[in-house]
Structures are given as C-alpha cells and as structure tokens.
Scaffold this active site. Structure first.
Site, mmCIF file in Angstrom:
data_model
loop_
_atom_site.group_PDB
_atom_site.id
_atom_site.type_symbol
_atom_site.label_atom_id
_atom_site.label_comp_id
_atom_site.label_asym_id
_atom_site.label_seq_id
_atom_site.Cartn_x
_atom_site.Cartn_y
_atom_site.Cartn_z
ATOM 1 N N ASP A 135 3.304 -1.596 11.856
ATOM 2 C CA ASP A 135 3.338 -2.924 12.483
ATOM 3 C C ASP A 135 4.598 -3.736 12.172
ATOM 4 O O ASP A 135 4.628 -4.942 12.381
ATOM 5 C CB ASP A 135 2.086 -3.725 12.066
ATOM 6 N N ARG A 160 -25.367 13.212 18.880
ATOM 7 C CA ARG A 160 -25.272 11.831 18.381
ATOM 8 C C ARG A 160 -24.039 11.134 18.939
ATOM 9 O O ARG A 160 -23.129 11.771 19.480
ATOM 10 C CB ARG A 160 -25.123 11.835 16.850
ATOM 11 N N ARG A 191 -4.386 7.509 3.661
ATOM 12 C CA ARG A 191 -3.083 7.181 3.064
ATOM 13 C C ARG A 191 -2.571 8.258 2.119
ATOM 14 O O ARG A 191 -1.446 8.169 1.642
ATOM 15 C CB ARG A 191 -3.177 5.842 2.312
ATOM 16 N N ASP A 195 0.407 1.249 8.855
ATOM 17 C CA ASP A 195 -0.047 0.380 9.947
ATOM 18 C C ASP A 195 0.919 0.379 11.140
ATOM 19 O O ASP A 195 0.542 -0.035 12.229
ATOM 20 C CB ASP A 195 -0.202 -1.067 9.445
ATOM 21 N N HIS A 252 -9.063 5.167 2.225
ATOM 22 C CA HIS A 252 -7.772 5.581 1.665
ATOM 23 C C HIS A 252 -7.486 7.072 1.806
ATOM 24 O O HIS A 252 -6.367 7.495 1.493
ATOM 25 C CB HIS A 252 -7.696 5.149 0.205
ATOM 26 N N MET A 285 -8.048 2.394 9.319
ATOM 27 C CA MET A 285 -7.300 1.230 8.823
ATOM 28 C C MET A 285 -6.252 0.784 9.856
ATOM 29 O O MET A 285 -6.159 1.332 10.948
ATOM 30 C CB MET A 285 -6.620 1.581 7.509
ATOM 31 N N GLY A 286 -5.456 -0.190 9.458
ATOM 32 C CA GLY A 286 -4.376 -0.639 10.346
ATOM 33 C C GLY A 286 -4.167 -2.138 10.348
ATOM 34 O O GLY A 286 -3.293 -2.643 11.040
ATOM 35 N N ARG A 287 -5.055 -2.834 9.639
ATOM 36 C CA ARG A 287 -4.973 -4.293 9.595
ATOM 37 C C ARG A 287 -5.065 -4.915 10.986
ATOM 38 O O ARG A 287 -5.863 -4.458 11.786
ATOM 39 C CB ARG A 287 -3.683 -4.709 8.914
ATOM 40 N N THR A 340 4.938 1.686 6.327
ATOM 41 C CA THR A 340 3.522 1.313 6.330
ATOM 42 C C THR A 340 2.768 2.220 7.284
ATOM 43 O O THR A 340 3.270 2.532 8.382
ATOM 44 C CB THR A 340 3.252 -0.152 6.742
ATOM 45 N N ARG A 355 -24.133 7.477 13.968
ATOM 46 C CA ARG A 355 -23.669 7.429 12.577
ATOM 47 C C ARG A 355 -22.259 6.844 12.551
ATOM 48 O O ARG A 355 -21.567 6.808 13.569
ATOM 49 C CB ARG A 355 -23.621 8.837 11.975
ATOM 50 N N ASP A 371 5.692 -5.630 5.531
ATOM 51 C CA ASP A 371 6.049 -7.031 5.770
ATOM 52 C C ASP A 371 6.136 -7.865 4.494
ATOM 53 O O ASP A 371 7.074 -8.642 4.304
ATOM 54 C CB ASP A 371 5.004 -7.676 6.688
ATOM 55 N N GLY A 422 0.832 -1.210 0.000
ATOM 56 C CA GLY A 422 0.000 0.000 0.000
ATOM 57 C C GLY A 422 0.863 1.254 0.000
ATOM 58 O O GLY A 422 1.879 1.309 0.682
ATOM 59 N N ARG A 466 0.697 -5.002 -5.047
ATOM 60 C CA ARG A 466 0.877 -6.050 -4.036
ATOM 61 C C ARG A 466 1.267 -7.356 -4.731
ATOM 62 O O ARG A 466 0.683 -8.397 -4.486
ATOM 63 C CB ARG A 466 -0.397 -6.215 -3.217
HETATM 64 O O1 F6P Z 1 -1.370 -1.990 4.878
HETATM 65 C C1 F6P Z 1 -1.864 -0.712 4.664
HETATM 66 C C2 F6P Z 1 -3.358 -0.713 4.487
HETATM 67 O O2 F6P Z 1 -3.786 0.615 4.307
HETATM 68 C C3 F6P Z 1 -4.138 -1.393 5.611
HETATM 69 O O3 F6P Z 1 -4.292 -0.562 6.725
HETATM 70 C C4 F6P Z 1 -5.414 -1.737 4.894
HETATM 71 O O4 F6P Z 1 -6.086 -2.838 5.500
HETATM 72 C C5 F6P Z 1 -4.955 -2.106 3.519
HETATM 73 O O5 F6P Z 1 -3.710 -1.448 3.326
HETATM 74 C C6 F6P Z 1 -5.892 -1.703 2.405
HETATM 75 O O6 F6P Z 1 -5.402 -2.222 1.232
HETATM 76 P P1 F6P Z 1 -5.832 -1.737 -0.213
HETATM 77 O O7 F6P Z 1 -5.199 -0.403 -0.473
HETATM 78 O O8 F6P Z 1 -5.315 -2.800 -1.106
HETATM 79 O O9 F6P Z 1 -7.330 -1.638 -0.219
#
Ligand code: F6P
Length: 340
Positions: A128, A161, A273, A126, A270, A168-170, A124, A264, A102, A10, A71
């Site tokens: 991680d 509300r 990112r 993430d 994205h 994100m973050g896996r 990343t 809500r 990774d 990513g 990927r």
């Molecule tokens: O690994 C980075 C990341 O943004 C994760 O947080 C997320 O789950 C994944 O990539 C999303 O992947 P894609 O851009 O392929 O939808």
C-alpha cells in the site's frame, strides 16, 4: 562512509535480501555497514552491530529479518528524538537506510527534516505504499494465501461447504484481491468497496448451487457495518489490530444463517508473513537495497528507492508518502469478471 540499516514495522519476506543488498553494495564501494536492532528502537537505544557480507551470503533465501523489527515511533517524545540524534552521531553513521512501510518511512522523513542523512526502502506485504509499483513482501504473502485458498477448497468441495478465508492487508485490499483472483474465489471482499450483503449471499448461493461449494476471500479491513466485530488494540502509530475484529468468522456465521449452507472460516494471520521470499520479492528487495546505497553515495538523502515499471529510482519522501495506495477500479472490474 559508515552506513546504518534498520528494518521497522511488520516483518515480511524480502527484508533479508534488502539488508544483504545494502551490505554488499556498501562493501563493494569500500564502505562499512552497521545494523540497528529492532527498527527505530535500536537507533533510539543505541543497539547495533557490524554487518558483513560473509554473514549475509545466503540471507536472500530467508524470511523475517536478521536485524529484528518493532513498531517503535522514535519521535514520540523530544527525549526519544534526542536519543536518535545522539546514537547516529556517537556511532558516526554517515547514512542511514530505513527499510519499512508507511510508518517507518514517515519517521525517516521526520529525521531527514531534522537534518538527518537518511534514505528509505519501502516494504510491506500490504503493498500500500503510494510511490512504488509493488512492495516486496506482497508477492510472497499473497502466494501463501493463494495456496491456503487452494487447500481450503479441497475441504469445501468434499463437505459441500462454503469457506471464508480472511487475509491481512490493513485498509488496502491488495492481498485479498490477489488471493481471490489467483485462487479462483467466488467472492472477494476488499475495503475499497462497501460491503454488499445481498450480493455476497447471491454469489455464494450461485456457486454452491452450480458445483456444491463456495469460496470467499475477505480482507481484514472490510467494514461489515452493523456486523463489525469489536476493535482490537492499537500499535505505537495508532493503527488498530484489525485481525481482532474477526471479520472472516463473522462473515461465515452470516453466510450460514442467511443461506443455510454449512460454512467455516480460516484466519491464516502471520502465516502469510513467514517463509522464504518468492523470486519476485528476492529480486525487488535486492535491487532496492542496492539502490538505497547508491542514492546515499550520490548524496540524494531524503529519497526512497522505488520500482517504476522496469526501473528502480529515487523519489523524495513526500512523494513516497502521499497517501495509501488502494485497489483501483480497473482491478476491481477484473476481479468481478470471474465471480458468479
Ligand atoms: O502491515 C502488515 C500487517 O501484516 C498488516 O497486514 C496487519 O494488519 C498487521 O501487519 C498485523 O500487525 P502485527 O504483526 O503487529 O499483528
């Protein structure tokens, strides 16, 4: 020497700063650099172009990656693996710099085990990757999600509300943790802790009762047990596309049903990112790109440039890839200090 550089996995803010670090450092030491397009796919298929400092002079300020990314797993088949070796020898690449998370670094390690001259740079959003204190991309992405939480608070407070922000973050909760802590969420759910519905509802009721609205942050990797959404597709490395589970939306429905509070959800996906890297990410990515060239010039192939404390240094691929770095108990304790 001729350097090759690729960005895989990513995209995240800081990739261009790292590429710039590689190209400028190599150039300064009298070496040339070519860039491979779209990660390992470019190495497999022989798609490259020369990179010069002139072209990259302001890339430190820009998000995304000028090289493109994918990927792609280059060792999926023996044929692909042979193409990778073929490209590197026909283009006379003396040192390959693989910039990625990774999966990209695992492929780089495989290339090294097969005799390839390769070094790695971790990135990343993430955060991680085990061997480095921080990965670039994380600070920028978490800054965006924190701003999103602040914007959502305006609507939550105006309409009385609850609002759930999914980030994100896996399987690691770093982005959610940072967003919840820095943005002042009433409840932050991370994959490192089991989902506790009663506790969540108590926190939402308590915050709403005290000031008329409640803010919740949830990491896409949280397992809601029975309420878990349907699994998404998978990428070439077998990772499920977690956002397709829609945990934020599911959680909002549950909160509204259980508490009666109008709720809500927002999934910013994205948006996290993209955009220019923060100062921290610009500096870290620059330092790691430069360090990767130094490692290669010194003959330290099979190493990854990482941040340890104040210093950047090289560590072997095996050390860099010894498991996912997850949010620890000390961070969780800090997080819960600020929740009702
Ligand atoms: O690994 C980075 C990341 O943004 C994760 O947080 C997320 O789950 C994944 O990539 C999303 O992947 P894609 O851009 O392929 O939808």
């Amino acid at each position: 020497m001729r350097f090759g550089v690729l960005t895989g996995g990513g995209d995240c803010p800081g990739l261009n700063a790292a590429i710039r670090g590689v190209v400028y450092r190599a150039n300064r030491l009298g070496h040339e650099t070519i860039g491979f397009r779209d990660g390992w796919k470019g190495v497999r298929d022989g798609l490259s172009r020369p990179l010069t400092p002139g072209e990259l002079f302001d890339s430190v300020t820009r998000g995304g990656t000028v090289l493109g990314t994918s990927r792609t797993n280059p060792f999926k088949s023996p044929e692909d693996a042979a193409k990778v070796s073929g490209t590197l020898s026909s283009l006379k690449v003396d040192a390959l710099v693989a910039i990625g998370g990774d999966d990209t670094l695992t492929a780089a390690r495989e290339l090294f085990r097969r005799g390839g001259k390769v070094v790695g740079v971790p990135k990343t959003m993430d955060n991680d990757v085990a061997a480095t204190d921080w990965t670039f991309g994380f600070d920028s992405a978490s800054s965006v999600s924190t701003e999103a939480l602040e914007r959502l608070r305006d609507t939550a407070s105006s309409h009385h509300r609850a609002i759930v922000l999914e980030v994100m973050g896996r399987e690691a909760g770093w982005v959610a943790l940072a967003t919840g802590l820095a943005g002042g969420a009433d409840a932050t759910l991370v994959p490192e802790e089991p989902y506790d519905e009663a506790q969540l509802m108590r926190r939402v009721r308590s915050a709403h009762g005290a000031r008329g609205f409640a803010m919740v942050v949830v990491s896409e990797g949280v397992d809601l047990g029975a309420a878990k959404g349907s699994a998404g597709g998978a990428d070439q490395f077998g990772h499920e596309l977690l956002r397709e589970r829609q945990v934020g939306q599911l959680l909002a429905e549950r909160i509204q049903k259980e508490t009666g509070i109008e709720t809500r959800s927002a999934q910013i996906g994205h948006i996290q990112r993209g955009g220019p890297p923060t100062l921290f990410d610009r500096l870290l990515a620059t330092r790691l790109g430069v360090k990767a060239v130094d490692l290669a010039v010194e003959g330290h192939f099979g190493q990854v440039a990482v941040l340890r404390g104040e210093a950047v240094r090289g560590v072997p691929f095996d050390e860099a890839l010894q498991g996912t770095k997850r949010v620890g108990a000390d961070w969780l304790e800090l997080l819960h200090t600020f929740e009702p």
